[in-house]
Design a protein around this motif. Structure first.
Motif, PDB file in Angstrom:
ATOM      1  N   VAL A 176       0.842  -1.196   0.000  1.00 26.71           N
ATOM      2  CA  VAL A 176       0.000   0.000   0.000  1.00 26.71           C
ATOM      3  C   VAL A 176       0.876   1.245   0.000  1.00 26.71           C
ATOM      4  O   VAL A 176       1.698   1.422   0.896  1.00 26.71           O
ATOM      5  CB  VAL A 176      -0.921   0.027   1.234  1.00 26.71           C
ATOM      6  CG1 VAL A 176      -1.803   1.268   1.216  1.00 26.71           C
ATOM      7  CG2 VAL A 176      -1.766  -1.238   1.297  1.00 26.71           C
ATOM      8  N   PHE A 177       0.703   2.126  -0.989  1.00 28.15           N
ATOM      9  CA  PHE A 177       1.473   3.356  -0.969  1.00 28.15           C
ATOM     10  C   PHE A 177       0.680   4.586  -1.405  1.00 28.15           C
ATOM     11  O   PHE A 177       1.038   5.704  -1.059  1.00 28.15           O
ATOM     12  CB  PHE A 177       2.742   3.237  -1.829  1.00 28.15           C
ATOM     13  CG  PHE A 177       2.497   3.097  -3.306  1.00 28.15           C
ATOM     14  CD1 PHE A 177       2.416   4.212  -4.130  1.00 28.15           C
ATOM     15  CD2 PHE A 177       2.355   1.842  -3.878  1.00 28.15           C
ATOM     16  CE1 PHE A 177       2.207   4.080  -5.498  1.00 28.15           C
ATOM     17  CE2 PHE A 177       2.138   1.692  -5.253  1.00 28.15           C
ATOM     18  CZ  PHE A 177       2.067   2.825  -6.060  1.00 28.15           C
ATOM     19  N   ASP A 213       0.193  11.446  -3.163  1.00 31.51           N
ATOM     20  CA  ASP A 213      -0.156  12.022  -4.456  1.00 31.51           C
ATOM     21  C   ASP A 213       0.100  13.529  -4.500  1.00 31.51           C
ATOM     22  O   ASP A 213       0.502  14.069  -5.536  1.00 31.51           O
ATOM     23  CB  ASP A 213      -1.620  11.731  -4.779  1.00 31.51           C
ATOM     24  CG  ASP A 213      -1.871  10.243  -5.044  1.00 31.51           C
ATOM     25  OD1 ASP A 213      -0.902   9.537  -5.391  1.00 31.51           O
ATOM     26  OD2 ASP A 213      -3.025   9.800  -4.897  1.00 31.51           O
ATOM     27  N   GLN A 214      -0.138  14.223  -3.376  1.00 31.56           N
ATOM     28  CA  GLN A 214       0.128  15.662  -3.330  1.00 31.56           C
ATOM     29  C   GLN A 214       1.617  15.950  -3.489  1.00 31.56           C
ATOM     30  O   GLN A 214       2.020  16.807  -4.275  1.00 31.56           O
ATOM     31  CB  GLN A 214      -0.379  16.236  -2.003  1.00 31.56           C
ATOM     32  CG  GLN A 214      -1.887  16.293  -1.884  1.00 31.56           C
ATOM     33  CD  GLN A 214      -2.348  16.424  -0.445  1.00 31.56           C
ATOM     34  OE1 GLN A 214      -1.547  16.552   0.486  1.00 31.56           O
ATOM     35  NE2 GLN A 214      -3.667  16.382  -0.239  1.00 31.56           N
ATOM     36  N   ILE A 229       8.878  10.971   0.852  1.00 36.05           N
ATOM     37  CA  ILE A 229       7.430  11.044   1.052  1.00 36.05           C
ATOM     38  C   ILE A 229       7.081  10.194   2.272  1.00 36.05           C
ATOM     39  O   ILE A 229       7.332   8.981   2.296  1.00 36.05           O
ATOM     40  CB  ILE A 229       6.635  10.544  -0.169  1.00 36.05           C
ATOM     41  CG1 ILE A 229       6.911  11.423  -1.393  1.00 36.05           C
ATOM     42  CG2 ILE A 229       5.141  10.528   0.147  1.00 36.05           C
ATOM     43  CD1 ILE A 229       6.123  11.028  -2.635  1.00 36.05           C
ATOM     44  N   SER A 230       6.505  10.830   3.273  1.00 41.00           N
ATOM     45  CA  SER A 230       6.137  10.119   4.498  1.00 41.00           C
ATOM     46  C   SER A 230       5.216   8.941   4.194  1.00 41.00           C
ATOM     47  O   SER A 230       4.257   9.080   3.432  1.00 41.00           O
ATOM     48  CB  SER A 230       5.436  11.074   5.469  1.00 41.00           C
ATOM     49  OG  SER A 230       6.337  12.048   5.946  1.00 41.00           O
ATOM     50  N   GLY A 231       5.534   7.793   4.773  1.00 36.02           N
ATOM     51  CA  GLY A 231       4.722   6.601   4.579  1.00 36.02           C
ATOM     52  C   GLY A 231       5.082   5.780   3.365  1.00 36.02           C
ATOM     53  O   GLY A 231       4.483   4.724   3.129  1.00 36.02           O
ATOM     54  N   PHE A 240       6.576  17.327  -6.809  1.00 35.63           N
ATOM     55  CA  PHE A 240       7.870  16.960  -7.380  1.00 35.63           C
ATOM     56  C   PHE A 240       7.820  17.001  -8.909  1.00 35.63           C
ATOM     57  O   PHE A 240       8.731  17.514  -9.563  1.00 35.63           O
ATOM     58  CB  PHE A 240       8.276  15.553  -6.943  1.00 35.63           C
ATOM     59  CG  PHE A 240       8.541  15.401  -5.470  1.00 35.63           C
ATOM     60  CD1 PHE A 240       8.941  16.472  -4.688  1.00 35.63           C
ATOM     61  CD2 PHE A 240       8.396  14.155  -4.852  1.00 35.63           C
ATOM     62  CE1 PHE A 240       9.205  16.323  -3.330  1.00 35.63           C
ATOM     63  CE2 PHE A 240       8.655  13.991  -3.504  1.00 35.63           C
ATOM     64  CZ  PHE A 240       9.052  15.076  -2.736  1.00 35.63           C
ATOM     65  N   GLU A 241       6.746  16.455  -9.464  1.00 38.51           N
ATOM     66  CA  GLU A 241       6.629  16.374 -10.917  1.00 38.51           C
ATOM     67  C   GLU A 241       6.455  17.742 -11.563  1.00 38.51           C
ATOM     68  O   GLU A 241       6.710  17.907 -12.760  1.00 38.51           O
ATOM     69  CB  GLU A 241       5.468  15.450 -11.283  1.00 38.51           C
ATOM     70  CG  GLU A 241       5.741  13.981 -10.931  1.00 38.51           C
ATOM     71  CD  GLU A 241       4.532  13.082 -11.104  1.00 38.51           C
ATOM     72  OE1 GLU A 241       3.404  13.625 -11.261  1.00 38.51           O
ATOM     73  OE2 GLU A 241       4.700  11.846 -11.071  1.00 38.51           O
TER      74      GLU A 241
END
Length: 220
Positions: free
Chosen positions: A24-25, A31-32, A74-76, A37-38
């Protein structure tokens, strides 16, 4: 405030990772931050620190001034989450990349075999699409089970050690540099020192200063 937000996002999203053997990610924060980053233009000779909340929660551009060091934590996040966002990394053609990922995989009870498979795919993507990038694999840090904030991450030190052994082998096989952070953060009982953490998982300021001192010579 920033540290508090990292703690909040880690607590909320790591709490979603209770399903055994599920990679699970995806979540709102992932996504935010990925979208941010993108949206950022690529610079020249960038040095990227890639990982989860352990990386996310530091202001690396303040630790290493000069504008070249970029935070891609990214946390998590887990190894599959990093693999899924590698297009943003390789398009930047960074000069160097420092990877620290895997503790959330272990917390999710993702097998060592799957962690290493995802990791190998990350390295293969880098070598294929950004062959000039110098790759540094950093060991997973220890935890401290005297804290109960992140219960899913505790009691897994043997697995952490096992994965770190395999990551060192993986680094050698892929002609990458392995940086063994693990022993530097231990207390006399073989746990993440309370000098460096207040929740048994994440780092305090002195922990980041120690980490920075270890990788400084590689950052250049």
């Amino acid at each position: 405030m920033f540290k508090s937000l990292c703690f909040f996002f880690s607590t909320v999203f790591l709490g979603l990772f209770a399903q055994e053997n599920k990679q699970v990610f995806h979540n709102y924060f992932y996504d935010q931050r990925r979208s941010f980053f993108e949206s950022m233009p690529a610079g020249k000779n960038e040095i990227i620190l890639l990982g989860d909340s352990i990386t996310n929660c530091a202001n690396w551009d303040e630790i290493f001034s000069g504008g070249k060091v970029k935070n891609r934590g990214i946390s998590g996040d887990i190894t599959l989450g990093v693999l899924d966002r590698m297009d943003e990394i390789v398009r930047r053609k960074p000069k160097k990349i420092f990877i620290l990922i895997g503790i959330n995989d272990i917390a999710q009870k993702i097998s060592t075999k799957t962690i290493l498979k995802n990791y190998q795919n990350i390295l293969s993507k880098l070598k294929s699409d950004s062959p000039g990038t110098i790759i540094y694999i950093q060991s997973i840090l220890p935890t401290n089970d005297e804290f109960d904030t992140f219960k899913n991450h505790q009691g897994k030190m043997e697995t952490i050690k096992e994965v770190n052994i395999e990551l060192e082998k993986l680094a050698k096989e892929n002609k990458a540099e392995f940086i063994n952070l693990f022993p530097h953060f231990l207390d006399q009982n073989g746990k993440l020192s309370k000098s460096y953490t207040n929740d048994g998982l994440h780092l305090l300021g002195p922990g980041y200063m120690l980490w920075a001192s270890i990788i400084k010579k590689y950052i250049g």
